[in-house]
Design an enzyme around this catalytic site. Structure first.
Site, PDB file in Angstrom:
ATOM      1  N   ASN A 199     -17.013   2.271 -21.017  1.00  0.00           N
ATOM      2  CA  ASN A 199     -16.068   1.713 -20.631  1.00  0.00           C
ATOM      3  C   ASN A 199     -15.027   0.842 -21.685  1.00  0.00           C
ATOM      4  OD1 ASN A 199     -14.631  -0.787 -19.829  1.00  0.00           O
ATOM      5  ND2 ASN A 199     -15.733  -1.292 -18.631  1.00  0.00           N
ATOM      6  N   ARG A 245       1.497   1.897  -3.757  1.00  0.00           N
ATOM      7  CA  ARG A 245       0.295   2.176  -3.740  1.00  0.00           C
ATOM      8  C   ARG A 245       0.691   3.745  -3.542  1.00  0.00           C
ATOM      9  NH1 ARG A 245      -4.535  -1.365  -3.660  1.00  0.00           N
ATOM     10  NH2 ARG A 245      -5.396   0.470  -4.613  1.00  0.00           N
ATOM     11  N   CYS A 302       0.268   1.712  16.252  1.00  0.00           N
ATOM     12  CA  CYS A 302      -0.490   2.490  16.617  1.00  0.00           C
ATOM     13  C   CYS A 302       0.270   3.067  18.050  1.00  0.00           C
ATOM     14  CB  CYS A 302      -1.745   2.760  17.500  1.00  0.00           C
ATOM     15  SG  CYS A 302      -3.027   3.253  17.907  1.00  0.00           S
ATOM     16  N   CYS A 334      -5.728   3.040  12.859  1.00  0.00           N
ATOM     17  CA  CYS A 334      -5.229   1.815  13.794  1.00  0.00           C
ATOM     18  C   CYS A 334      -6.217   0.367  13.939  1.00  0.00           C
ATOM     19  CB  CYS A 334      -6.066   2.530  14.959  1.00  0.00           C
ATOM     20  SG  CYS A 334      -5.274   0.813  16.173  1.00  0.00           S
ATOM     21  N   ASP A 390      -8.588   6.281  -4.734  1.00  0.00           N
ATOM     22  CA  ASP A 390      -7.571   7.254  -5.405  1.00  0.00           C
ATOM     23  C   ASP A 390      -6.743   9.054  -4.402  1.00  0.00           C
ATOM     24  OD1 ASP A 390      -8.568   8.451  -7.140  1.00  0.00           O
ATOM     25  OD2 ASP A 390      -7.600   6.799  -8.432  1.00  0.00           O
ATOM     26  N   HIS A 428     -14.790   2.317  -0.434  1.00  0.00           N
ATOM     27  CA  HIS A 428     -14.052   1.613  -0.619  1.00  0.00           C
ATOM     28  C   HIS A 428     -12.707   2.405  -0.150  1.00  0.00           C
ATOM     29  CE1 HIS A 428     -14.588  -1.254  -3.834  1.00  0.00           C
ATOM     30  NE2 HIS A 428     -16.280  -1.072  -2.635  1.00  0.00           N
ATOM     31  N   SER A 488     -15.778  -3.227 -13.576  1.00  0.00           N
ATOM     32  CA  SER A 488     -15.617  -4.240 -14.017  1.00  0.00           C
ATOM     33  C   SER A 488     -17.200  -4.698 -13.841  1.00  0.00           C
ATOM     34  CB  SER A 488     -14.407  -4.868 -13.759  1.00  0.00           C
ATOM     35  OG  SER A 488     -14.175  -4.896 -11.942  1.00  0.00           O
ATOM     36  N   TYR A 539       0.906  -1.104   0.143  1.00  0.00           N
ATOM     37  CA  TYR A 539      -0.253   0.059   0.081  1.00  0.00           C
ATOM     38  C   TYR A 539       0.730   0.745   0.121  1.00  0.00           C
ATOM     39  CZ  TYR A 539      -4.519  -2.194   0.117  1.00  0.00           C
ATOM     40  OH  TYR A 539      -5.553  -2.928  -0.368  1.00  0.00           O
ATOM     41  N   GLY A 561     -16.282   3.079 -15.852  1.00  0.00           N
ATOM     42  CA  GLY A 561     -14.404   2.263 -15.625  1.00  0.00           C
ATOM     43  C   GLY A 561     -14.531   1.833 -14.548  1.00  0.00           C
TER      44      GLY A 561
HETATM   45  C1  BJW Z   1     -11.256   1.681 -18.409  1.00  0.00           C
HETATM   46  C2  BJW Z   1     -10.549   2.428 -18.568  1.00  0.00           C
HETATM   47  C3  BJW Z   1     -10.876   3.750 -19.603  1.00  0.00           C
HETATM   48  C4  BJW Z   1     -10.300  -0.122 -18.133  1.00  0.00           C
HETATM   49  N1  BJW Z   1     -11.730   4.398 -18.989  1.00  0.00           N
HETATM   50  N2  BJW Z   1     -12.345   2.630 -18.284  1.00  0.00           N
HETATM   51  C5  BJW Z   1     -22.579 -11.176  -2.840  1.00  0.00           C
HETATM   52  C6  BJW Z   1     -21.981 -12.609  -4.194  1.00  0.00           C
HETATM   53  C7  BJW Z   1     -20.698 -12.489  -4.270  1.00  0.00           C
HETATM   54  C8  BJW Z   1     -19.747 -12.330  -3.712  1.00  0.00           C
HETATM   55  C9  BJW Z   1     -19.715 -11.353  -2.631  1.00  0.00           C
HETATM   56  C10 BJW Z   1     -21.053 -11.564  -2.451  1.00  0.00           C
HETATM   57  N3  BJW Z   1     -21.022  -8.907  -1.574  1.00  0.00           N
HETATM   58  C11 BJW Z   1     -19.561  -9.299  -1.503  1.00  0.00           C
HETATM   59  C12 BJW Z   1     -19.372 -10.554  -2.025  1.00  0.00           C
HETATM   60  C13 BJW Z   1     -18.051 -10.702  -1.759  1.00  0.00           C
HETATM   61  C14 BJW Z   1     -16.407  -9.171  -2.536  1.00  0.00           C
HETATM   62  C15 BJW Z   1     -17.552  -9.760  -3.778  1.00  0.00           C
HETATM   63  O1  BJW Z   1     -17.463  -8.848  -4.371  1.00  0.00           O
HETATM   64  N4  BJW Z   1     -16.374 -10.963  -4.799  1.00  0.00           N
HETATM   65  C16 BJW Z   1     -16.673 -10.350  -5.954  1.00  0.00           C
HETATM   66  C17 BJW Z   1     -15.424 -10.258  -6.532  1.00  0.00           C
HETATM   67  C18 BJW Z   1     -16.866 -12.232  -6.560  1.00  0.00           C
HETATM   68  N5  BJW Z   1     -17.447  -8.069  -1.362  1.00  0.00           N
HETATM   69  C19 BJW Z   1     -17.050  -7.972  -0.084  1.00  0.00           C
HETATM   70  O2  BJW Z   1     -16.080  -8.404  -0.217  1.00  0.00           O
HETATM   71  C20 BJW Z   1     -16.791  -6.128  -0.044  1.00  0.00           C
HETATM   72  N6  BJW Z   1     -17.673  -6.953   1.429  1.00  0.00           N
HETATM   73  C21 BJW Z   1     -18.984  -6.668   1.543  1.00  0.00           C
HETATM   74  O3  BJW Z   1     -19.410  -7.243   0.652  1.00  0.00           O
HETATM   75  O4  BJW Z   1     -18.973  -7.089   2.756  1.00  0.00           O
HETATM   76  C22 BJW Z   1     -19.991  -7.538   2.890  1.00  0.00           C
HETATM   77  C23 BJW Z   1     -19.987  -9.123   2.809  1.00  0.00           C
HETATM   78  C24 BJW Z   1     -18.597 -10.135   3.020  1.00  0.00           C
HETATM   79  C25 BJW Z   1     -18.409 -11.251   2.677  1.00  0.00           C
HETATM   80  C26 BJW Z   1     -19.884 -11.715   2.353  1.00  0.00           C
HETATM   81  C27 BJW Z   1     -20.338 -11.831   1.815  1.00  0.00           C
HETATM   82  C28 BJW Z   1     -21.166 -10.053   2.407  1.00  0.00           C
HETATM   83  C29 BJW Z   1     -16.017  -5.363  -0.490  1.00  0.00           C
HETATM   84  C30 BJW Z   1     -15.418  -5.568  -1.536  1.00  0.00           C
HETATM   85  C31 BJW Z   1     -14.111  -4.022  -1.663  1.00  0.00           C
HETATM   86  C32 BJW Z   1     -13.369  -4.114  -2.432  1.00  0.00           C
HETATM   87  N7  BJW Z   1     -11.799  -4.159  -2.129  1.00  0.00           N
HETATM   88  C33 BJW Z   1     -11.057  -3.307  -3.696  1.00  0.00           C
HETATM   89  C34 BJW Z   1     -10.458  -3.494  -3.201  1.00  0.00           C
HETATM   90  C35 BJW Z   1     -10.039  -1.690  -2.261  1.00  0.00           C
HETATM   91  C36 BJW Z   1      -8.799  -1.498  -1.680  1.00  0.00           C
HETATM   92  C37 BJW Z   1      -7.527  -1.558  -2.699  1.00  0.00           C
HETATM   93  O5  BJW Z   1      -7.403   0.063  -3.105  1.00  0.00           O
HETATM   94  O6  BJW Z   1      -6.449  -1.933  -2.596  1.00  0.00           O
HETATM   95  O7  BJW Z   1     -11.458  -2.846  -4.412  1.00  0.00           O
HETATM   96  S1  BJW Z   1     -10.529  -4.855  -5.049  1.00  0.00           S
HETATM   97  C38 BJW Z   1     -10.837  -3.819  -6.114  1.00  0.00           C
HETATM   98  O8  BJW Z   1     -12.390  -4.214  -6.952  1.00  0.00           O
HETATM   99  C39 BJW Z   1     -11.199  -2.473  -5.481  1.00  0.00           C
HETATM  100  C40 BJW Z   1     -12.075  -1.568  -6.232  1.00  0.00           C
HETATM  101  O9  BJW Z   1     -12.883  -1.209  -6.047  1.00  0.00           O
HETATM  102  C41 BJW Z   1     -12.879  -2.891  -6.644  1.00  0.00           C
HETATM  103  C42 BJW Z   1     -14.148  -2.664  -7.955  1.00  0.00           C
HETATM  104  O10 BJW Z   1     -13.076  -2.692  -8.805  1.00  0.00           O
HETATM  105  P1  BJW Z   1     -13.247  -1.692  -9.885  1.00  0.00           P
HETATM  106  O11 BJW Z   1     -12.959  -0.260  -9.926  1.00  0.00           O
HETATM  107  O12 BJW Z   1     -14.349  -2.513 -11.404  1.00  0.00           O
HETATM  108  O13 BJW Z   1     -11.757  -2.430 -11.081  1.00  0.00           O
HETATM  109  P2  BJW Z   1     -11.841  -3.265 -12.834  1.00  0.00           P
HETATM  110  O14 BJW Z   1     -10.148  -3.334 -12.840  1.00  0.00           O
HETATM  111  O15 BJW Z   1     -12.701  -4.315 -11.883  1.00  0.00           O
HETATM  112  O16 BJW Z   1     -12.160  -2.917 -13.684  1.00  0.00           O
HETATM  113  C43 BJW Z   1     -11.378  -1.727 -13.961  1.00  0.00           C
HETATM  114  C44 BJW Z   1     -12.689  -1.176 -15.468  1.00  0.00           C
HETATM  115  O17 BJW Z   1     -12.216   0.198 -16.450  1.00  0.00           O
HETATM  116  C45 BJW Z   1     -12.411  -2.435 -16.992  1.00  0.00           C
HETATM  117  O18 BJW Z   1     -13.936  -2.427 -16.888  1.00  0.00           O
HETATM  118  C46 BJW Z   1     -11.679  -1.867 -17.929  1.00  0.00           C
HETATM  119  O19 BJW Z   1     -12.432  -2.540 -19.308  1.00  0.00           O
HETATM  120  C47 BJW Z   1     -12.378  -0.060 -18.243  1.00  0.00           C
HETATM  121  N8  BJW Z   1     -11.612   0.473 -18.237  1.00  0.00           N
HETATM  122  N9  BJW Z   1      -9.201   1.415 -19.202  1.00  0.00           N
HETATM  123  C48 BJW Z   1     -12.797   3.747 -18.721  1.00  0.00           C
HETATM  124  N10 BJW Z   1      -9.769   3.893 -19.903  1.00  0.00           N
END
Ligand code: BJW
Length: 245
Positions: free
Chosen positions: A213, A69, A147, A126, A103, A118, A189, A66, A187
Site C-alpha cells: 500500500n 460504476r 424483476c 431480484c 469489479d 462483497h 484500508s 451503480y 490495496g
Molecule cells: C493503493 C493504491 C495503489 C490506493 N496500490 N494500494 C465490527 C466493528 C465495527 C463495524 C462493523 C463490524 N462488523 C461489521 C461492521 C459494520 C460494517 C463495517 O465494517 N463498517 C466499518 C466501516 C466500520 N461492515 C458491514 O456492514 C459488513 N457486513 C457485516 O459485517 O454484516 C454483519 C454485521 C452487520 C452490521 C453490524 C454487525 C455485523 C458489510 C460490508 C460491506 C462493504 N461494502 C462496500 C461496498 C460494496 C459495493 C460497492 O462497491 O459499492 O465494499 S463499502 C467499500 O469498502 C467496499 C469495499 O470492498 C470496502 C473496503 O474498502 P477497501 O477496498 O479497503 O477500499 P478503501 O478505499 O477503503 O482503501 C483503498 C486503499 O488502497 C487505501 O489504503 C489506499 O492507500 C490504497 N491504494 N492506490 C495499492 N495504486
C-alpha cells in the site's frame, strides 16, 4: 526494493492468501472508496448509496449510481498488479485470491477461483427473491428496473453496509487464511469488517502478513513486512523475483 526476507518467505510458503481491496484497481482507473481526493466516499455519502435503507428510500438513485460504476468498470482493464497475481498463480499452486472488490478485474486478468467477499457489480439480483436476473425491461429514466418474475426492484449483486457477506465466500476465505503460511494485504484500508479481520486471524496464528500500500493503514503497525508502494509496481517486481528465484 523488496526485502530479501520477504522474498524468502514467499518462496518458502506453500499456501499464500492475497487479500485485495480497491487500491489494486486504482491504477485501472477504478476509484477507491476512502482516498482523500479521489475516493468515492469523498464525493458521495455511503449512507445514501450503499445501504439497504438507501435502496428502500430511493431505488432509482442507487440503481443509477451503480449503472455509472458498472459502465466505468466495463471500460477499465486489469492492470499490472492483477496481471502479476494471475502470473503468480500460473507459476505455482497454492496462491489464493480473496477480494473485497466487485469489479471482476482479477478474473479478467486470468486469475482462477477468486473469492469475492462483497459480490460482483456485473450481476443483478431480484431484491425480493435474491435470484440472479439476466434480462429485464428498461426502466423509465431515473427509476430502477423490476424483476420480470415478481415485480420487485432489481439491485446489483453487491454487499452493502449492514448486510451479511455471502456465507460460502466468507467461509472459504476464513478456511484459506487458516491454511495459509503467508498472507498479503494489497490495496485495502483494512477498515471494513469482516474482511479487515482476516490478516489479524493470520497474525494470531503466527503467520506472517505483508502489506502492499502506498499509505499507512490501521494494519501497518502490526504487519511483518510493509511494502510501501503501488500495487502495480510492487507486485510485478515481486513476481519477477519469485520467477527468477
Ligand atoms: C493503493 C493504491 C495503489 C490506493 N496500490 N494500494 C465490527 C466493528 C465495527 C463495524 C462493523 C463490524 N462488523 C461489521 C461492521 C459494520 C460494517 C463495517 O465494517 N463498517 C466499518 C466501516 C466500520 N461492515 C458491514 O456492514 C459488513 N457486513 C457485516 O459485517 O454484516 C454483519 C454485521 C452487520 C452490521 C453490524 C454487525 C455485523 C458489510 C460490508 C460491506 C462493504 N461494502 C462496500 C461496498 C460494496 C459495493 C460497492 O462497491 O459499492 O465494499 S463499502 C467499500 O469498502 C467496499 C469495499 O470492498 C470496502 C473496503 O474498502 P477497501 O477496498 O479497503 O477500499 P478503501 O478505499 O477503503 O482503501 C483503498 C486503499 O488502497 C487505501 O489504503 C489506499 O492507500 C490504497 N491504494 N492506490 C495499492 N495504486
Amino acid at each position: 526494493m523488496i526485502p530479501q526476507d520477504f522474498i524468502r518467505s514467499a518462496l518458502a510458503a506453500r499456501h499464500v492468501v492475497v487479500l485485495t481491496g480497491a487500491g489494486i484497481s486504482a491504477e485501472s482507473g477504478v476509484p477507491t472508496f476512502r482516498d482523500a481526493q479521489t475516493g468515492l466516499w469523498a464525493r458521495y455519502d455511503p449512507q445514501d448509496l450503499a445501504t439497504p435503507e438507501a435502496f428502500e428510500r430511493d431505488p432509482g438513485l442507487v440503481w443509477s449510481w451503480y449503472e455509472w460504476r458498472r459502465e466505468l468498470i466495463a471500460g477499465a482493464r486489469p492492470n499490472a498488479a492483477h496481471q502479476a497475481l494471475a502470473r503468480w498463480q500460473r507459476q505455482r499452486d497454492g496462491v489464493r485470491i480473496v477480494t473485497q472488490n466487485v469489479d471482476g478485474l482479477h478474473a479478467r486478468a486470468g486469475s482462477r477461483e477468486v473469492i469475492e467477499l462483497h459480490g460482483n457489480i456485473t450481476r443483478t439480483l431480484c431484491s425480493r427473491e435474491r435470484r440472479e436476473v439476466a434480462d429485464w425491461a428498461a426502466p423509465a429514466a431515473g427509476a430502477a428496473p423490476t424483476c420480470p418474475a415478481c415485480g420487485a426492484y432489481l439491485r446489483p449483486d453487491v454487499v452493502w453496509f449492514g448486510e451479511s457477506l455471502p456465507m460460502a465466500a466468507l467461509e472459504a476465505a476464513v478456511q484459506a487464511v487458516r491454511g495459509a503460511d503467508l498472507v498479503l494485504s494489497v490495496g485495502t484500508s483494512s477498515l471494513v469488517q469482516p474482511a479487515a479481520s482476516l490478516p489479524y486471524e493470520a497474525l494470531g496464528n503466527g503467520v506472517p502478513v505483508a502489506e502492499i500500500n502506498p499509505e499507512a493503514t490501521s494494519l501497518s503497525e502490526r504487519v511483518s513486512f510493509s511494502l510501501r508502494g503501488r500495487a502495480g509496481e510492487v507486485l510485478p517486481e515481486l513476481v519477477n523475483y519469485l520467477e527468477s528465484g
